[in-house]
Each structure stands twice: as C-alpha cells, then as structure tokens.
Enzyme design. Structure first.
Site, short mmCIF file in Angstrom:
data_model
loop_
_atom_site.label_atom_id
_atom_site.label_comp_id
_atom_site.label_asym_id
_atom_site.label_seq_id
_atom_site.Cartn_x
_atom_site.Cartn_y
_atom_site.Cartn_z
CG HIS A 1 -8.90 0.67 3.86
ND1 HIS A 1 -9.87 0.28 2.96
CD2 HIS A 1 -7.74 0.75 3.15
CE1 HIS A 1 -9.32 0.16 1.76
NE2 HIS A 1 -8.04 0.44 1.85
CG HIS B 1 -0.02 -3.92 -5.90
ND1 HIS B 1 1.14 -4.05 -5.17
CD2 HIS B 1 0.11 -4.77 -6.96
CE1 HIS B 1 1.94 -4.93 -5.76
NE2 HIS B 1 1.35 -5.37 -6.85
CB SER C 1 -4.95 2.22 0.46
OG SER C 1 -5.45 0.96 0.84
CD GLU D 1 -3.45 -0.52 -10.20
OE1 GLU D 1 -3.57 -1.49 -10.97
OE2 GLU D 1 -3.39 -0.65 -8.95
CG ASP E 1 5.75 -4.72 -11.13
OD1 ASP E 1 5.43 -4.68 -9.92
OD2 ASP E 1 6.06 -5.77 -11.71
N GLY E 2 4.54 -1.81 -9.00
CA GLY E 2 4.93 -1.29 -7.69
C GLY E 2 5.98 -2.13 -6.99
CG ASP F 1 -3.51 -4.19 -0.76
OD1 ASP F 1 -3.82 -5.36 -0.52
OD2 ASP F 1 -4.34 -3.29 -1.00
#
Length: 279
Positions: free
Chosen positions: A19, A42, A100, A118, A144-145, A165
């Site tokens: 971050h 994610h 994030s 997500e 599904d990213g 991520d």
C-alpha cells in the site's frame, strides 16, 4: 479456492509494502490532469476492522502498520501512506485498515475510475458496502479478476494502474499471475502493473519473480524480508512487488524508504531488502 479472507492478514508487513507503493504510483498518475483507471483483480473487502475476530486471531497488523502508527519521524513518502490509514481512524486509535480499493478511491479525482473484481461472495458484498458512497466512479463485479483483465484493458484514457494481488493459496495462482500479466501487457503496453507476491520456501514462489521479469522490458522488483525462513519451512518471511513501467522516481524513493521499513518491521538479523530494475 474461495477460503481465503484477507481480514486475517490486514495491515501486516506485506500490506505496508504494497500500500505504500500503491500510494506512490497513484500520486504519480495524479501529476497529470488526464484521468486514469485503477483495476484491482482481487479487491477483497475494501476495508477491515482490526478489532474483529479475524484480525485479532494472529494480530498480524501488530508487526505491520502498528509499528509505524505512532512514528512522527517517517520519510515523507511513508508518512503519506500512514496518513491514508489515519483518514480511516479519525479518533486517532488504530482500529480500521483500508484495503487497496479504498486507498485508490481516496486518491482518485472526479474523472478517475476504479474497476474492482472480487470472487469471494462475502468479501464482494462487504466491498460493495464499503464503496457504497463512491458513485459512478467505481464498478464492482463478483468475478475472477484474472479473466476480467481483458474486459477493462486498455482503459479509455490510456492511463492506468492494474494491481494483481491474489492470495497464492491455490498453487495455480502462480501460473495465472504470469498469464494475467502477459495478457495485460499485450493489451496495454504503456500501462503500469503491480504484482504482489509472497516470499515462501516454495519452488514456485522462488521462480515467480524471474518468470515475471521475462514479460516486460521496463520493470522494478523490490523485496522486503522481515525474518529468516522458519525451520519447518512454513510461513511467509517477506513479500515483494513486481512493477511494470514504474515512475522513474520510484527507485530513489524506495532506496530512501526501504531501510526504514527494514528497521521498523524487521524481526531478526535476516531482515533486509533487495531492489532490482531494468529499462
């Protein structure tokens, strides 16, 4: 796998590294008036209560953000990140930690856009609640990213940052990260990409940074080690960030900040950092 919940790990040393860098990358994008898109493959829940049962189980934040919370003498770039956390804790007590998406939203301007993915149903619902005041700037999908990168890249303004991520609890994540970054670069060669990865005593984890480096000409790879690997071979002893098309100022910022993070977050004599780059 849908068992992973980031609430157990919120605010730990890996979040601090990730971050802090995220704030720096978005600050860089904000230097120009032209809008940008932020894509999060994610996204998690968006924000986390550090006094929740999940967070208190291992209290990982005590080895992360808590060690910076009361420090008034941090380098300016690191203090900027801590200020983003303070904005969620207006009473001065560290009780909440922004994920994030929330950090990106706080740094976004009126014309900037967030695209958040997500797959976990509970975290997806929490993400919608935590971002409910964002309005039309944010689009959230339970999806599904890894697969959705192709649906949002390249972004219309041709400026943006994509965060990849995953939890890496599923070993296929190591393979899918490679595929997702390759797809992203093929669609948006000038965009910034940031991949977070764990330092583990696992062959696929060791190999991932080298495999990532083969995908891009201009990259930066920074790793924060907080402790020696465990004798039993389990657990995460650090983490890293692989950044494609980083700002040219980022390396100097990291050289200023990483020794401080080693000092603040290190747990034994094996603590340290490494920085490599190309292009």
């Amino acid at each position: 796998m849908l068992s992973y919940r980031h609430a157990f790990h919120a605010g730990n040393h890996a979040d601090v590294l990730k971050h802090f860098a995220l704030v720096q990358l978005l600050r860089h994008l904000n230097q120009k008036d032209k809008p940008w898109w932020y894509v999060d493959t994610h996204a998690g829940a968006g924000a986390y209560a550090l006094d929740s049962t999940y967070a208190k189980k291992n209290a990982e934040f005590e080895g992360g953000i808590s060690r910076l919370w009361q420090d008034a003498d941090l380098p300016a770039p690191l203090a900027d990140y801590v200020d983003q956390v303070r904005a969620l804790n207006l009473n001065g007590r560290l009780r909440h930690y922004p994920g994030s998406p929330l950090i990106a939203l706080k740094l976004a301007r009126p014309d900037d856009r967030l695209r958040l993915f997500e797959l976990h149903s509970t975290d997806h619902n929490l993400l919608q609640q935590n971002m409910r005041e964002a309005g039309h700037r944010v689009a959230i999908r339970q999806a599904d990213g890894f697969l959705e990168i192709k649906s949002v890249l390249p972004p219309p303004p041709r400026r943006g940052l994509t965060l990849i991520d995953p939890s890496y609890e599923d070993k296929q994540d190591y393979v899918r990260v490679i595929g997702a970054l390759k797809e992203g670069i093929s669609r948006f060669a000038t965009g910034m990409f940031m991949v977070w990865y764990p330092q583990l005593q696992l062959g696929t984890a060791h190999q991932l940074p080298e495999r990532l480096r083969k995908l891009a000409d201009k990259w930066l790879d920074v790793r924060l080690t907080v402790q020696a690997p465990a004798p039993d071979g389990f657990g995460m002893h650090g983490s890293g960030l692989f950044i494609v098309n980083p700002p040219f100022t980022l390396a100097d910022t990291l050289r200023q900040v990483m020794p401080v993070l080693v000092d603040k977050l290190g747990r034994d004599g094996a603590a340290g950092y490494a920085l490599d780059m190309a292009g």
